[in-house]
Design a protein around this motif. Sequence first.
Motif, PDB file in Angstrom:
ATOM      1  N   ILE A  24       8.191   4.437  -1.111  1.00 52.74           N
ATOM      2  CA  ILE A  24       8.755   3.510  -2.096  1.00 52.74           C
ATOM      3  C   ILE A  24       8.686   4.078  -3.514  1.00 52.74           C
ATOM      4  O   ILE A  24       9.379   3.607  -4.409  1.00 52.74           O
ATOM      5  N   LEU A  25       7.852   5.112  -3.721  1.00 60.25           N
ATOM      6  CA  LEU A  25       7.690   5.656  -5.064  1.00 60.25           C
ATOM      7  C   LEU A  25       8.961   6.343  -5.555  1.00 60.25           C
ATOM      8  O   LEU A  25       9.209   6.444  -6.755  1.00 60.25           O
ATOM      9  N   SER A  26       9.759   6.848  -4.621  1.00 63.07           N
ATOM     10  CA  SER A  26      10.989   7.539  -4.995  1.00 63.07           C
ATOM     11  C   SER A  26      12.153   6.566  -5.165  1.00 63.07           C
ATOM     12  O   SER A  26      13.257   6.972  -5.524  1.00 63.07           O
ATOM     13  N   SER A  27      11.892   5.294  -4.909  1.00 63.66           N
ATOM     14  CA  SER A  27      12.945   4.286  -5.065  1.00 63.66           C
ATOM     15  C   SER A  27      12.714   3.500  -6.345  1.00 63.66           C
ATOM     16  O   SER A  27      11.638   3.532  -6.933  1.00 63.66           O
ATOM     17  N   ASN A  28      13.714   2.803  -6.763  1.00 68.58           N
ATOM     18  CA  ASN A  28      13.577   1.967  -7.959  1.00 68.58           C
ATOM     19  C   ASN A  28      13.720   0.488  -7.608  1.00 68.58           C
ATOM     20  O   ASN A  28      14.093  -0.315  -8.448  1.00 68.58           O
ATOM     21  N   ASP A  29      13.433   0.166  -6.338  1.00 70.49           N
ATOM     22  CA  ASP A  29      13.606  -1.229  -5.929  1.00 70.49           C
ATOM     23  C   ASP A  29      12.380  -2.066  -6.307  1.00 70.49           C
ATOM     24  O   ASP A  29      11.428  -1.574  -6.916  1.00 70.49           O
ATOM     25  N   GLN A  30      12.397  -3.299  -5.894  1.00 68.51           N
ATOM     26  CA  GLN A  30      11.372  -4.255  -6.310  1.00 68.51           C
ATOM     27  C   GLN A  30       9.979  -3.865  -5.816  1.00 68.51           C
ATOM     28  O   GLN A  30       8.972  -4.119  -6.484  1.00 68.51           O
ATOM     29  N   ARG A  31       9.915  -3.220  -4.651  1.00 64.38           N
ATOM     30  CA  ARG A  31       8.593  -2.853  -4.110  1.00 64.38           C
ATOM     31  C   ARG A  31       7.863  -1.878  -5.025  1.00 64.38           C
ATOM     32  O   ARG A  31       6.655  -1.971  -5.209  1.00 64.38           O
ATOM     33  N   ALA A  32       8.588  -0.921  -5.588  1.00 65.22           N
ATOM     34  CA  ALA A  32       7.961   0.039  -6.499  1.00 65.22           C
ATOM     35  C   ALA A  32       7.457  -0.657  -7.760  1.00 65.22           C
ATOM     36  O   ALA A  32       6.362  -0.354  -8.265  1.00 65.22           O
ATOM     37  N   LEU A  33       8.250  -1.611  -8.267  1.00 64.19           N
ATOM     38  CA  LEU A  33       7.814  -2.367  -9.448  1.00 64.19           C
ATOM     39  C   LEU A  33       6.599  -3.226  -9.121  1.00 64.19           C
ATOM     40  O   LEU A  33       5.675  -3.357  -9.916  1.00 64.19           O
ATOM     41  N   THR A  34       6.605  -3.797  -7.910  1.00 61.98           N
ATOM     42  CA  THR A  34       5.460  -4.612  -7.476  1.00 61.98           C
ATOM     43  C   THR A  34       4.190  -3.770  -7.422  1.00 61.98           C
ATOM     44  O   THR A  34       3.111  -4.198  -7.857  1.00 61.98           O
ATOM     45  N   LEU A  35       4.311  -2.558  -6.882  1.00 62.42           N
ATOM     46  CA  LEU A  35       3.148  -1.672  -6.806  1.00 62.42           C
ATOM     47  C   LEU A  35       2.611  -1.359  -8.191  1.00 62.42           C
ATOM     48  O   LEU A  35       1.400  -1.395  -8.424  1.00 62.42           O
ATOM     49  N   LYS A  36       3.497  -1.071  -9.137  1.00 60.41           N
ATOM     50  CA  LYS A  36       3.055  -0.789 -10.507  1.00 60.41           C
ATOM     51  C   LYS A  36       2.292  -1.974 -11.088  1.00 60.41           C
ATOM     52  O   LYS A  36       1.252  -1.817 -11.727  1.00 60.41           O
ATOM     53  N   GLN A  37       2.825  -3.163 -10.868  1.00 61.03           N
ATOM     54  CA  GLN A  37       2.170  -4.367 -11.379  1.00 61.03           C
ATOM     55  C   GLN A  37       0.791  -4.559 -10.754  1.00 61.03           C
ATOM     56  O   GLN A  37      -0.182  -4.914 -11.437  1.00 61.03           O
ATOM     57  N   GLU A  38       0.721  -4.320  -9.448  1.00 61.41           N
ATOM     58  CA  GLU A  38      -0.553  -4.498  -8.749  1.00 61.41           C
ATOM     59  C   GLU A  38      -1.599  -3.491  -9.238  1.00 61.41           C
ATOM     60  O   GLU A  38      -2.787  -3.801  -9.331  1.00 61.41           O
ATOM     61  N   LEU A  39      -1.166  -2.276  -9.552  1.00 62.71           N
ATOM     62  CA  LEU A  39      -2.103  -1.248 -10.021  1.00 62.71           C
ATOM     63  C   LEU A  39      -2.740  -1.629 -11.354  1.00 62.71           C
ATOM     64  O   LEU A  39      -3.832  -1.167 -11.682  1.00 62.71           O
ATOM     65  N   ASN A  40      -2.072  -2.476 -12.118  1.00 61.97           N
ATOM     66  CA  ASN A  40      -2.624  -2.895 -13.409  1.00 61.97           C
ATOM     67  C   ASN A  40      -3.798  -3.859 -13.257  1.00 61.97           C
ATOM     68  O   ASN A  40      -4.548  -4.077 -14.204  1.00 61.97           O
ATOM     69  N   GLN A  41      -3.944  -4.441 -12.059  1.00 59.70           N
ATOM     70  CA  GLN A  41      -5.016  -5.425 -11.874  1.00 59.70           C
ATOM     71  C   GLN A  41      -5.889  -5.147 -10.651  1.00 59.70           C
ATOM     72  O   GLN A  41      -6.714  -5.967 -10.271  1.00 59.70           O
ATOM     73  N   THR A  42      -5.731  -3.971 -10.056  1.00 53.75           N
ATOM     74  CA  THR A  42      -6.494  -3.693  -8.841  1.00 53.75           C
ATOM     75  C   THR A  42      -7.924  -3.245  -9.153  1.00 53.75           C
ATOM     76  O   THR A  42      -8.193  -2.662 -10.208  1.00 53.75           O
ATOM     77  N   ASP A  43      -8.841  -3.527  -8.232  1.00 52.87           N
ATOM     78  CA  ASP A  43     -10.234  -3.070  -8.360  1.00 52.87           C
ATOM     79  C   ASP A  43     -10.437  -1.713  -7.710  1.00 52.87           C
ATOM     80  O   ASP A  43     -11.265  -0.923  -8.157  1.00 52.87           O
ATOM     81  N   ILE A  44      -9.715  -1.476  -6.619  1.00 54.16           N
ATOM     82  CA  ILE A  44      -9.871  -0.219  -5.872  1.00 54.16           C
ATOM     83  C   ILE A  44      -8.493   0.263  -5.432  1.00 54.16           C
ATOM     84  O   ILE A  44      -7.683  -0.528  -4.934  1.00 54.16           O
ATOM     85  N   LEU A  45      -8.245   1.560  -5.592  1.00 55.58           N
ATOM     86  CA  LEU A  45      -7.052   2.187  -5.032  1.00 55.58           C
ATOM     87  C   LEU A  45      -7.502   3.161  -3.947  1.00 55.58           C
ATOM     88  O   LEU A  45      -8.320   4.047  -4.202  1.00 55.58           O
ATOM     89  N   VAL A  46      -7.002   2.972  -2.743  1.00 59.41           N
ATOM     90  CA  VAL A  46      -7.324   3.851  -1.613  1.00 59.41           C
ATOM     91  C   VAL A  46      -6.084   4.663  -1.268  1.00 59.41           C
ATOM     92  O   VAL A  46      -5.013   4.085  -1.055  1.00 59.41           O
ATOM     93  N   LEU A  47      -6.224   5.968  -1.221  1.00 57.40           N
ATOM     94  CA  LEU A  47      -5.106   6.845  -0.901  1.00 57.40           C
ATOM     95  C   LEU A  47      -5.383   7.542   0.423  1.00 57.40           C
ATOM     96  O   LEU A  47      -6.444   8.133   0.606  1.00 57.40           O
ATOM     97  N   VAL A  48      -4.432   7.451   1.346  1.00 55.11           N
ATOM     98  CA  VAL A  48      -4.591   8.082   2.653  1.00 55.11           C
ATOM     99  C   VAL A  48      -3.391   9.002   2.905  1.00 55.11           C
ATOM    100  O   VAL A  48      -2.242   8.556   2.914  1.00 55.11           O
ATOM    101  N   ALA A  49      -3.681  10.277   3.086  1.00 55.12           N
ATOM    102  CA  ALA A  49      -2.653  11.276   3.418  1.00 55.12           C
ATOM    103  C   ALA A  49      -1.523  11.318   2.395  1.00 55.12           C
ATOM    104  O   ALA A  49      -0.354  11.450   2.746  1.00 55.12           O
ATOM    105  N   VAL A  50      -1.862  11.210   1.122  1.00 49.38           N
ATOM    106  CA  VAL A  50      -0.871  11.349   0.056  1.00 49.38           C
ATOM    107  C   VAL A  50      -0.867  12.816  -0.385  1.00 49.38           C
ATOM    108  O   VAL A  50      -1.789  13.274  -1.066  1.00 49.38           O
ATOM    109  N   THR A  51       0.158  13.552   0.039  1.00 46.53           N
ATOM    110  CA  THR A  51       0.214  14.995  -0.236  1.00 46.53           C
ATOM    111  C   THR A  51       1.512  15.423  -0.913  1.00 46.53           C
ATOM    112  O   THR A  51       1.575  16.508  -1.497  1.00 46.53           O
ATOM    113  N   ASN A  52       2.547  14.606  -0.844  1.00 49.46           N
ATOM    114  CA  ASN A  52       3.815  14.937  -1.482  1.00 49.46           C
ATOM    115  C   ASN A  52       3.617  15.112  -2.991  1.00 49.46           C
ATOM    116  O   ASN A  52       3.006  14.271  -3.651  1.00 49.46           O
TER     117      ASN A  52
END
Length: 429
Positions: A24-52
């Motif tokens: 979804i990061l390469s798209s400009n749809d609502q899901r990418a915007l939602t993720l950005k918004q969530e990152l502004n208020q998250t306590d923990i970010l967990v990344l699994v197999a993010v290599t791109n």
Amino acid sequence: MLHTARRLKWVDEGYEMLVFDDEILSSNDQRALTLKQELNQTDILVLVAVTNSESVKWVQENSKNIKNMICFESSSDLMNRLGGTDIGSVNNKDKETTEVVKTVGDAWERRNSDDIRFCLLVIINAYIRPVPVLQNLRSKGFSTLTCMVKNCGPQILNCLLDPNCRKALQCLNQCSPVDQVCSYRCIASYESPYFEAFSLCVLQKHNCLELDAKIPDKPYVPPMTSFRGKELCHDTAEDLFVGWLGELDWSWRVVAGQNPAYDQFPCQYQLFYRGKGKSSFWYEPVFQVRTLEEKLVWRRRRYSVKRGKVPATFRFSVLDNGVVSNEFWTIVDVCDDLSWGLFHYNGAARVAGQSYTGAVLVTPDGSYPAEKEKERLQSALEKCGIKKWELFAVDNCSCENAPLGIPQGSRLHSEISIINVPDSQEKFN
């Protein structure tokens, strides 16, 4: 990770975990915007197999204000961060942070659903807010020491003088205080009468660590309600546990289990039987342990079993290496021909501060149920909130000379019986 999000709710309804894939990061749809918004208020970010490389760059740009970020199997350009501090920094030698990183890393490497959830709970407990099921099991300092010396001097001395008991304590000291998998492997590897006496005195009799774990009330698992077209009663439910005992030397053999601490041992035999007393009922699991010194040994436990309020529910109690564990078991499903069954349990070792859940898939010979049972088994697992991929296959090779047998005078089935028919297949009344 979607399944982990559901399982976190079993610990605390207040936990909210959202799962996104990096496409979804390469798209400009609502899901990418939602993720950005969530990152502004998250306590923990967990990344699994993010290599791109594009995904890595996006995360770096959008995670600067997140205080806790943990990366599994991801690009080395992504930095772990706990409590607002980058873990890779040279100056970070905080003991608590080091222990959290080791505990989380060890748990992730075990690759099972309980330990994935455990990873997140450890971080929440250390950096967000206390997690009751992860109460620190280390000494409470002076009060613990006073309690031990005042009440358990001989037991402590005997333990320290016994090689096996001493190894058990040394092994436990290497485990994270909240890591049940590591702890129980130490206990099962080095159990001895001296260690049992030590635990019985320090934990069970005097509760020197001042702990009070409760049996989890989630997940709620509905019991089976009928068997062979008839409403299930308490007597028949007990018979389902007794299973094949009488025709075979055991009730059931475990094919697979869900709990990484208690269900993964090789060669698991279940013995369920009625005692001499009118309402007495017993469960004795017999299983192998490959010890930390690579020895293969047999272990056996003895549970007292009481009926629950509803047929197919039971309360189990066992003294395991000096500590009492109480468990609530549910018969989720048993096939009409007793070719397989699924049993679920929630339990707690109160004074050891440990709560747990699990489930075991059982058959008469330890082999997986037939393909035609796939849908029914899937349905039974779903009632437990368990995915098929969560189950550990039990190693049922090399199981000769298991110390089976039940006390003389024990009683078996009450409502159902096993009859041998000429073609040597089993049939049931």
